[in-house]
Design an enzyme around this catalytic site. Structure first.
Site, short mmCIF file in Angstrom:
data_model
loop_
_atom_site.label_atom_id
_atom_site.label_comp_id
_atom_site.label_asym_id
_atom_site.label_seq_id
_atom_site.Cartn_x
_atom_site.Cartn_y
_atom_site.Cartn_z
N HIS A 1 27.17 4.34 25.48
CA HIS A 1 25.58 4.43 25.22
C HIS A 1 24.97 3.99 26.53
O HIS A 1 25.28 2.84 26.93
CB HIS A 1 25.03 3.65 24.17
CG HIS A 1 25.53 3.95 22.73
ND1 HIS A 1 25.34 5.31 22.37
CD2 HIS A 1 26.18 3.42 21.75
CE1 HIS A 1 26.05 5.24 20.93
NE2 HIS A 1 26.42 4.09 20.69
N ASP B 1 26.20 11.71 22.94
CA ASP B 1 25.18 11.71 23.86
C ASP B 1 23.80 12.40 23.62
O ASP B 1 23.31 12.79 24.46
CB ASP B 1 25.90 12.41 25.33
CG ASP B 1 27.13 12.02 25.70
OD1 ASP B 1 27.37 10.60 25.54
OD2 ASP B 1 27.97 12.68 25.83
P1 IMP Z 1 38.37 11.07 22.74
O1 IMP Z 1 38.16 10.50 21.43
O2 IMP Z 1 38.48 10.12 23.96
O3 IMP Z 1 40.16 11.52 22.64
O4 IMP Z 1 37.91 12.38 23.39
C1 IMP Z 1 37.88 13.62 22.62
C2 IMP Z 1 36.81 14.52 22.86
O5 IMP Z 1 35.63 13.79 22.38
C3 IMP Z 1 36.62 14.71 24.41
O6 IMP Z 1 35.97 16.12 24.46
C4 IMP Z 1 35.63 13.58 24.73
O7 IMP Z 1 34.75 13.85 25.77
C5 IMP Z 1 34.71 13.68 23.24
N1 IMP Z 1 34.03 12.47 23.14
C6 IMP Z 1 34.73 11.07 22.36
N2 IMP Z 1 33.87 10.24 22.23
C7 IMP Z 1 32.43 10.81 22.74
C8 IMP Z 1 31.15 10.16 22.84
O8 IMP Z 1 30.84 9.07 22.41
N3 IMP Z 1 30.33 11.13 23.60
C9 IMP Z 1 30.64 12.22 23.87
N4 IMP Z 1 31.91 12.78 24.04
C10 IMP Z 1 32.72 12.20 23.22
MG MG Z 2 27.46 8.71 25.11
#
Ligand code: IMP
Ligand code: MG
Length: 331
Positions: free
Chosen positions: A43, A13
């Site tokens: 995004h 982000d």
């Molecule tokens: P997961 O990849 O969905 O299992 O999430 C694991 C951790 O990574 C969590 O804290 C999510 O919020 C964070 N996370 C995964 N992808 C993103 C992203 O694109 N932006 C921000 N946080 C992410």
């Molecule tokens: Mg994002």
């Protein structure tokens, strides 16, 4: 034309979507290709009065002359991808690699335990990567809804490069969500630094010309895990740093810009350039500026301090939510 890899320097982000869309339009690469984990990434792009939220489609779609592709290292949710392709008019120029893993409802339901345990987005990406590692996962080449969209992405990239076309490689997540380099276990299910993003799309390290690491002018994090200097909710609200996640709608936690973390991100990604986004949130007088001379002195001092602390030039500066709200110092 060249090969440029864009990755996030903090916890995701950082505003990569907007920077990548700007580059896709300004530099007209032949191919914009997405690496990274999967539809856990979101995004948000604002352009000409419209807001686009993409979780699977590469942000380069905003340039209608650009072919957009998803690399074989990325987990694909066909429902999410196809609805974005149709909604954003990318049919006929959006492709996935034949070897992309396919996320099923079973992966999403197996993610629910990780939502409570580590704050996962629940998109099924982690369980899908687990099945890929166990070699029991279905691939795009066998997924009927993706018929006609599946091709050999590394070969397409290589042929674009041979004919002199540019390639813009889009990373997702952020450096400190990496499974290897991030805040384990509060991290995503694979490495997401520039080297991994290149492997995801099938580009070798010697083919890369530039690695641009995108930093937001403050740090945010959605989900659990360390956040140095974290502000309380009221203070982040007061500073205008209180944001909501694109995928989950959760409140993002916020902290001031972290030079030590940013230096580590430059090191881990082999950065040649950096970007600073949301400068208008820190310095409202920056809003909408497109020339460096129009930035207030305080903002220029922040840019120059960042360059000297990180040892790389700050080439693209975000000054507002729209794609063209950018100071481009690449010359
Ligand atoms: P997961 O990849 O969905 O299992 O999430 C694991 C951790 O990574 C969590 O804290 C999510 O919020 C964070 N996370 C995964 N992808 C993103 C992203 O694109 N932006 C921000 N946080 C992410
Ligand atoms: Mg994002």
């Amino acid at each position: 034309m060249s090969v440029t890899v864009v990755v996030g320097g903090f916890y995701g982000d950082e505003g990569k979507g907007k920077i990548i869309s700007y580059m896709a339009r300004r530099d007209s690469p032949e191919i914009a290709v997405r690496g990274g984990a999967g539809p856990n990434a979101g995004h948000t792009i604002r352009d000409a009065g419209r807001t686009y939220k993409v979780r699977m489609l590469p942000c380069g779609f905003l340039n209608p002359g650009c072919r957009v592709m998803v690399g074989p290292g990325v987990q694909v949710d066909p429902g999410v991808l196809l609805s974005e392709v149709d909604e954003f008019g990318a049919r006929g120029r959006a492709f996935v690699d034949r070897m992309c893993g396919i996320i099923t409802p079973d992966h999403r339901s197996r993610d629910s335990g990780l939502v409570s345990r580590i704050g996962s987005t629940g998109s099924g990406t982690g369980p899908a990567n687990a099945d890929r590692a166990m070699r029991v996962q279905g691939l795009a080449r066998d997924c009927a809804p993706l018929d006609g969209m599946a091709l050999d992405v590394p070969a397409e990239i290589s042929s674009a490069m041979r004919s002199g076309g540019g390639v813009l490689v889009e990373g997702t997540q952020g450096t400190f969500l990496s499974l290897w380099h991030g805040t384990y276990p509060h991290c995503t299910s694979k490495d997401v630094t520039a080297s991994a993003i290149c492997a995801d799309v099938g580009i070798g390290p010697t083919a890369v010309d530039d690695v641009l690491v995108v930093f937001k002018s403050y740090v945010t994090r959605v989900g659990d895990g360390d956040l140095e200097g974290e502000l309380d909710g009221a203070e982040s609200e007061r500073r205008g740093w209180s944001e909501r996640g694109t995928v989950t709608g959760r409140q993002r936690r916020a902290a001031p810009f972290d030079y030590a973390l940013a230096r580590r991100a430059v090191m881990l990604n082999g950065a040649t350039q950096a970007s600073l986004t949301k400068m208008d949130v820190l310095y409202p007088a920056c809003a909408g500026a497109t020339s460096y001379a129009d930035l207030p002195g305080e903002a220029r001092a922040f840019v120059e301090r960042t360059e000297s602390e990180l040892g790389v030039p700050v080439t693209l500066i975000g000054t507002g939510p729209c794609v063209d709200d950018v100071v481009d110092r690449r010359g």
